[in-house]
Design a protein around this motif. Structure first.
Motif, short mmCIF file in Angstrom:
data_model
loop_
_atom_site.label_atom_id
_atom_site.label_comp_id
_atom_site.label_asym_id
_atom_site.label_seq_id
_atom_site.Cartn_x
_atom_site.Cartn_y
_atom_site.Cartn_z
N PHE A 71 0.84 -1.18 0.00
CA PHE A 71 0.00 0.00 0.00
C PHE A 71 0.89 1.25 0.00
O PHE A 71 2.10 1.17 0.13
N ARG A 72 0.25 2.41 -0.10
CA ARG A 72 0.94 3.69 0.00
C ARG A 72 0.54 4.39 1.28
O ARG A 72 -0.49 4.07 1.88
N LEU A 73 1.34 5.36 1.70
CA LEU A 73 0.96 6.14 2.87
C LEU A 73 -0.38 6.84 2.62
O LEU A 73 -1.17 7.03 3.56
N GLU A 74 -0.65 7.20 1.38
CA GLU A 74 -1.91 7.87 1.03
C GLU A 74 -3.13 6.98 1.24
O GLU A 74 -4.27 7.46 1.24
N ASP A 75 -2.91 5.68 1.40
CA ASP A 75 -4.01 4.74 1.64
C ASP A 75 -4.29 4.56 3.14
O ASP A 75 -5.35 4.04 3.52
N TRP A 76 -3.34 4.94 3.96
CA TRP A 76 -3.40 4.75 5.42
C TRP A 76 -4.54 5.57 5.98
O TRP A 76 -4.62 6.78 5.79
N THR A 77 -5.45 4.94 6.73
CA THR A 77 -6.62 5.62 7.27
C THR A 77 -6.81 5.21 8.72
O THR A 77 -6.78 4.02 9.05
N CYS A 78 -7.01 6.20 9.61
CA CYS A 78 -7.09 5.86 11.04
C CYS A 78 -7.95 6.88 11.80
O CYS A 78 -8.38 7.89 11.24
N GLY A 79 -8.20 6.58 13.07
CA GLY A 79 -9.00 7.45 13.92
C GLY A 79 -8.22 7.87 15.15
O GLY A 79 -7.18 7.29 15.48
N GLU A 80 -8.74 8.88 15.82
CA GLU A 80 -8.22 9.29 17.12
C GLU A 80 -8.98 8.49 18.18
O GLU A 80 -10.16 8.72 18.43
N SER A 99 -3.45 9.97 7.97
CA SER A 99 -2.16 9.39 7.59
C SER A 99 -1.00 10.30 7.90
O SER A 99 0.08 9.83 8.28
N LEU A 100 -1.19 11.61 7.77
CA LEU A 100 -0.09 12.56 7.95
C LEU A 100 -0.17 13.35 9.25
O LEU A 100 0.84 13.90 9.69
N ASP A 101 -1.35 13.43 9.84
CA ASP A 101 -1.51 14.22 11.06
C ASP A 101 -2.74 13.73 11.83
O ASP A 101 -3.59 13.03 11.29
N ARG A 102 -2.84 14.15 13.08
CA ARG A 102 -3.94 13.72 13.92
C ARG A 102 -5.23 14.49 13.60
O ARG A 102 -6.33 13.97 13.77
N ALA A 103 -5.07 15.73 13.16
CA ALA A 103 -6.24 16.58 12.94
C ALA A 103 -7.16 16.02 11.86
O ALA A 103 -8.39 16.19 11.94
N SER A 104 -6.60 15.37 10.85
CA SER A 104 -7.42 14.87 9.75
C SER A 104 -7.99 13.48 10.00
O SER A 104 -8.78 12.97 9.21
N ALA A 105 -7.57 12.85 11.10
CA ALA A 105 -8.09 11.52 11.42
C ALA A 105 -9.55 11.61 11.85
O ALA A 105 -10.05 12.68 12.20
N PHE A 106 -10.25 10.47 11.83
CA PHE A 106 -11.61 10.42 12.37
C PHE A 106 -11.54 10.65 13.87
O PHE A 106 -10.89 9.89 14.59
N GLN A 107 -12.19 11.68 14.34
CA GLN A 107 -12.09 12.05 15.74
C GLN A 107 -12.97 11.16 16.62
O GLN A 107 -14.05 10.75 16.23
N ALA A 108 -12.44 10.86 17.83
CA ALA A 108 -13.18 10.06 18.83
C ALA A 108 -13.74 8.79 18.21
O ALA A 108 -14.92 8.48 18.33
N THR A 109 -12.86 8.06 17.54
CA THR A 109 -13.28 6.88 16.77
C THR A 109 -12.40 5.68 17.11
O THR A 109 -11.18 5.73 16.93
N ASP A 110 -13.01 4.60 17.60
CA ASP A 110 -12.28 3.39 17.95
C ASP A 110 -12.59 2.22 17.04
O ASP A 110 -12.02 1.14 17.22
N GLY A 111 -13.48 2.41 16.08
CA GLY A 111 -13.80 1.35 15.13
C GLY A 111 -13.81 1.89 13.71
O GLY A 111 -14.25 3.02 13.46
N LEU A 112 -13.32 1.09 12.77
CA LEU A 112 -13.25 1.48 11.37
C LEU A 112 -13.78 0.33 10.52
O LEU A 112 -13.44 -0.84 10.77
N LEU A 113 -14.57 0.66 9.49
CA LEU A 113 -15.12 -0.33 8.57
C LEU A 113 -14.97 0.18 7.15
O LEU A 113 -15.11 1.38 6.89
#
Length: 284
Positions: A71-80, A99-113
Motif C-alpha cells: 500500500f501507499r501512505l496515502e491509503d493509510w486511514t485511522c482514527g483518534e 495518515s499525515l496528522d492527527r487533525a485529519s483523522a476520524f475524531q473520537a473513533t475506535d472502530g473502522l469499517l
C-alpha cells in the motif's frame, strides 16, 4: 495454533496467518516494536503520532509499513482513539484521513469499517485488544480498538451491528480475530473495572467448545484486585453477537510478557510507543 505468526522481516510483522492462507485478497496483522527509525523510548517501530515521538520518525515508519504490505501512505486511514464505541465507515473519499496528522483523522473513533479496495485501516495499541472483522460475502473489513472501557461498552457487538446495518452482513458469516494484547497473566485491575465486568458477566456464557476459561481470577499479589482476561471477554461478546466460535481466531501473545517484541504501556510505565493493527482489501 497461534494465528498471529511472527514473520522474520524488517519491519517486524505478525501476519494473521489463517486469513492470509484462506483469503488472499485480505491483508491483516499486527506490528512488533522493531525495525523502524524511532529512538528511545519509542524504539523503534512506533507508528502513533500521539505518544510524543518525533513526527518525522512516525511518518517514516508508516511509509515503511504501508510499503511492506503493498500500500501507499496515502491509503493509510485511522482514527483518534478515545476508548469509546464510535465506528466510522470509510468511503473512497476518506482514504488517507489521519495518515499525515492527527487533525485529519476520524475524531473520537475506535472502530473502522470499509468495503473499498486499497484502503488500509489502522489502529494503535500498547496492551489494549485489537479486534479484526471480515465479511467474505460482502467483502467488508473492520478493526476495533478494545481497552477495558471499549470492551465493557461492547465495541465488538457494535461492530457486528454496524456491519449488519451498512453491508447486510450476517453475523454467522463474519470471520473475526483477537490480536496480541495484555493477558490475564499480567492485567491486574481494581474493583472500579470489575464492577463493570461483573454487570456484563451474566450475559456472557462461555463457549462450550472452548472449555471453562474464566473471565477473571483474584490477584495473587493483592486480594483486593483481579486478573482480567480481556481476550476471553471480547470473544464471548462476539459469540453473543452471533459470530460462530469456529470463526474466531484468538492469539496467545501477551504484550506485557513479551516486551522485547511489543510495546507495553503497563510494563514500561506509560512511556512507550504503539503497535499498529492493520487490515485492508488488496486492489486487484
Amino acid at each position: 495454533m497461534e494465528p498471529f505468526m511472527k514473520i522474520e522481516s524488517v519491519p517486524e510483522l505478525l501476519h494473521l496467518e489463517p486469513w492470509r492462507e484462506q483469503y488472499g485478497q485480505i491483508t491483516a496483522g499486527f506490528t512488533g516494536r522493531a525495525g523502524g527509525t524511532g529512538k528511545q523510548p519509542y524504539d523503534s517501530f512506533n507508528c502513533a503520532l500521539h505518544v510524543g515521538d518525533d513526527p518525522g520518525d512516525v511518518l517514516s515508519n508508516r511509509r515503511l509499513l504501508a510499503a511492506s504490505l503493498g500500500f501507499r501512505l496515502e491509503d493509510w486511514t485511522c482514527g483518534e482513539q478515545t476508548h469509546g464505541t464510535d465506528i466510522a465507515v470509510i468511503t473512497e473519499q476518506d482514504r488517507g484521513r489521519g495518515s499525515l496528522d492527527r487533525a485529519s483523522a476520524f475524531q473520537a473513533t475506535d472502530g473502522l469499517l470499509t468495503s473499498v479496495p486499497g484502503v488500509l485501516l489502522t489502529s494503535f495499541y500498547a496492551d489494549c485488544v485489537p479486534l479484526f472483522f471480515y465479511d467474505p460475502a460482502h467483502q467488508a473489513v473492520g478493526l476495533a480498538h478494545a481497552g477495558w472501557k471499549g470492551t465493557v461498552a461492547g465495541i465488538a457487538a457494535a461492530m457486528v451491528q454496524r456491519m449488519e446495518l451498512v453491508y447486510g452482513t450476517r453475523p454467522e458469516e463474519i470471520r473475526a480475530a483477537i490480536g496480541p494484547s495484555i493477558g490475564e497473566c499480567c492485567y491486574e485491575v481494581d474493583d472500579v473495572v470489575m464492577d463493570h465486568v461483573r454487570r456484563m458477566e451474566t450475559g456472557l456464557k462461555p463457549d462450550t467448545e472452548a472449555g471453562t476459561r474464566k473471565l477473571y481470577r483474584r490477584s495473587a499479589k493483592d486480594s483486593s484486585k483481579s486478573m482480567l482476561n480481556l481476550k476471553e471477554m471480547n470473544q464471548r461478546i462476539m459469540i453473543k453477537a452471533g459470530i460462530l466460535p469456529i470463526h474466531i481466531e484468538c492469539t496467545t501473545w501477551c504484550t506485557s510478557c513479551n516486551s522485547d517484541l511489543f510495546f507495553s504501556y503497563r510494563k514500561e510505565n506509560g512511556v512507550t510507543g504503539r503497535m499498529t493493527s492493520w487490515i485492508g482489501i488488496k486492489e486487484r
